[in-house]
Scaffold this active site. Structure first.
Site, PDB file in Angstrom:
ATOM      1  N   CYS A  99      20.887 -41.856  16.327  1.00 15.67           N
ATOM      2  CA  CYS A  99      21.909 -40.828  16.102  1.00 15.67           C
ATOM      3  C   CYS A  99      22.803 -40.683  17.338  1.00 15.67           C
ATOM      4  O   CYS A  99      22.310 -40.466  18.452  1.00 15.67           O
ATOM      5  CB  CYS A  99      21.236 -39.483  15.783  1.00 15.67           C
ATOM      6  SG  CYS A  99      22.379 -38.091  15.791  1.00 15.67           S
TER       7      CYS A  99
ATOM      8  N   HIS B  48      24.810 -35.394  12.346  1.00 13.68           N
ATOM      9  CA  HIS B  48      23.966 -34.486  13.151  1.00 13.68           C
ATOM     10  C   HIS B  48      24.699 -33.155  13.089  1.00 13.68           C
ATOM     11  O   HIS B  48      25.875 -33.079  13.495  1.00 13.68           O
ATOM     12  CB  HIS B  48      23.844 -35.017  14.587  1.00 13.68           C
ATOM     13  CG  HIS B  48      22.961 -34.183  15.486  1.00 13.68           C
ATOM     14  ND1 HIS B  48      21.889 -34.714  16.190  1.00 13.68           N
ATOM     15  CD2 HIS B  48      22.995 -32.865  15.809  1.00 13.68           C
ATOM     16  CE1 HIS B  48      21.305 -33.763  16.900  1.00 13.68           C
ATOM     17  NE2 HIS B  48      21.972 -32.619  16.700  1.00 13.68           N
TER      18      HIS B  48
ATOM     19  N   HIS C 211      26.741 -30.052  13.409  1.00  7.93           N
ATOM     20  CA  HIS C 211      27.593 -29.630  14.529  1.00  7.93           C
ATOM     21  C   HIS C 211      28.598 -28.601  14.047  1.00  7.93           C
ATOM     22  O   HIS C 211      29.024 -28.611  12.883  1.00  7.93           O
ATOM     23  CB  HIS C 211      28.296 -30.808  15.201  1.00  7.93           C
ATOM     24  CG  HIS C 211      29.031 -31.725  14.265  1.00  7.93           C
ATOM     25  ND1 HIS C 211      28.386 -32.663  13.494  1.00  7.93           N
ATOM     26  CD2 HIS C 211      30.355 -31.853  13.988  1.00  7.93           C
ATOM     27  CE1 HIS C 211      29.281 -33.335  12.782  1.00  7.93           C
ATOM     28  NE2 HIS C 211      30.486 -32.848  13.052  1.00  7.93           N
TER      29      HIS C 211
ATOM     30  N   HIS D 198      17.300 -32.563  15.606  1.00  4.37           N
ATOM     31  CA  HIS D 198      18.176 -33.276  14.676  1.00  4.37           C
ATOM     32  C   HIS D 198      18.086 -32.731  13.251  1.00  4.37           C
ATOM     33  O   HIS D 198      17.006 -32.717  12.652  1.00  4.37           O
ATOM     34  CB  HIS D 198      17.830 -34.776  14.654  1.00  4.37           C
ATOM     35  CG  HIS D 198      18.720 -35.551  13.733  1.00  4.37           C
ATOM     36  ND1 HIS D 198      19.903 -36.127  14.149  1.00  4.37           N
ATOM     37  CD2 HIS D 198      18.628 -35.795  12.405  1.00  4.37           C
ATOM     38  CE1 HIS D 198      20.483 -36.708  13.114  1.00  4.37           C
ATOM     39  NE2 HIS D 198      19.735 -36.526  12.040  1.00  4.37           N
TER      40      HIS D 198
ATOM     41  N   ASP E  74      35.071 -32.491  22.267  1.00  2.00           N
ATOM     42  CA  ASP E  74      35.286 -33.531  21.258  1.00  2.00           C
ATOM     43  C   ASP E  74      36.102 -34.671  21.869  1.00  2.00           C
ATOM     44  O   ASP E  74      37.065 -34.440  22.611  1.00  2.00           O
ATOM     45  CB  ASP E  74      36.012 -32.928  20.043  1.00  2.00           C
ATOM     46  CG  ASP E  74      35.943 -33.826  18.825  1.00  2.00           C
ATOM     47  OD1 ASP E  74      35.226 -33.487  17.873  1.00  2.00           O
ATOM     48  OD2 ASP E  74      36.625 -34.881  18.834  1.00  2.00           O
TER      49      ASP E  74
HETATM   50  P1  DGP Z   1      32.899 -34.544  11.862  1.00  5.56           P
HETATM   51  O1  DGP Z   1      34.030 -35.355  11.338  1.00  5.56           O
HETATM   52  O2  DGP Z   1      32.920 -33.093  11.422  1.00  5.56           O
HETATM   53  O3  DGP Z   1      31.562 -35.232  11.620  1.00  5.56           O
HETATM   54  O4  DGP Z   1      33.124 -34.495  13.449  1.00  5.56           O
HETATM   55  C1  DGP Z   1      32.614 -35.427  14.342  1.00  5.56           C
HETATM   56  C2  DGP Z   1      33.381 -35.263  15.608  1.00  5.56           C
HETATM   57  O5  DGP Z   1      32.680 -35.955  16.612  1.00  5.56           O
HETATM   58  C3  DGP Z   1      34.796 -35.812  15.596  1.00  5.56           C
HETATM   59  O6  DGP Z   1      35.729 -34.733  15.751  1.00  5.56           O
HETATM   60  C4  DGP Z   1      34.863 -36.756  16.787  1.00  5.56           C
HETATM   61  C5  DGP Z   1      33.607 -36.445  17.555  1.00  5.56           C
HETATM   62  N1  DGP Z   1      33.006 -37.582  18.192  1.00  5.56           N
HETATM   63  C6  DGP Z   1      32.643 -38.742  17.587  1.00  5.56           C
HETATM   64  N2  DGP Z   1      32.087 -39.577  18.488  1.00  5.56           N
HETATM   65  C7  DGP Z   1      32.095 -38.920  19.680  1.00  5.56           C
HETATM   66  C8  DGP Z   1      31.651 -39.263  20.986  1.00  5.56           C
HETATM   67  O7  DGP Z   1      31.118 -40.349  21.259  1.00  5.56           O
HETATM   68  N3  DGP Z   1      31.848 -38.342  21.961  1.00  5.56           N
HETATM   69  C9  DGP Z   1      32.421 -37.124  21.702  1.00  5.56           C
HETATM   70  N4  DGP Z   1      32.574 -36.298  22.737  1.00  5.56           N
HETATM   71  N5  DGP Z   1      32.836 -36.761  20.478  1.00  5.56           N
HETATM   72  C10 DGP Z   1      32.675 -37.662  19.483  1.00  5.56           C
END
Ligand code: DGP
Length: 113
Positions: free
Chosen positions: A4, A97, A99, A46, A30
């Protein structure tokens, strides 16, 4: 969960910009911010999404929401903010996961979807 992405962020295997951490919660910026402030708040345990919330202890979910409030205050979001948890494919959840997105720092649309 060894495969994950967000579990790897919690463990430090994948770097992130941390904004908050306690024994139950981790929060970080993000990678693709949609607003001037865009923070993700996640439980350390998780769960794939809100659909698995029955497996969570109440304190684990309460800790996430208390962290949201603390972070909003710390990020100076006194004019308001939005909290979103995408759940499943229709909501375009991309990381399985649980969030909570905290979005703020500018006036947002009155449309939610
Ligand atoms: P969702 O689409 O609701 O599952 O949001 C997932 C979010 O996770 C998206 O806005 C981008 C963020 N994200 C994806 N990969 C990474 C990462 O490697 N690092 C960070 N900081 N954010 C990430």
């Amino acid at each position: 969960m060894s495969d994950c992405l967000f579990c790897k962020i919690i463990s430090g295997e994948i770097p992130s910009t941390k904004v908050y951490e306690d024994d139950l919660v981790y929060a970080f910026r993000d990678i693709n911010p949609q607003t001037p402030v865009h923070v993700l708040v996640i439980p350390k345990k998780h769960f794939a999404s809100i659909d698995e919330i029955d497996r969570a202890e109440d304190r684990e979910i309460a800790a996430c929401l208390r962290a949201v409030r603390l972070i909003a205050r710390h990020e100076n979001l006194e004019k308001g903010y939005r909290v979103i948890s995408n759940c499943g494919p229709d909501a375009c959840q991309s990381v399985p996961h649980l969030h909570f997105h905290i979005l703020g720092g500018r006036k947002m649309s009155d449309q939610m979807a």
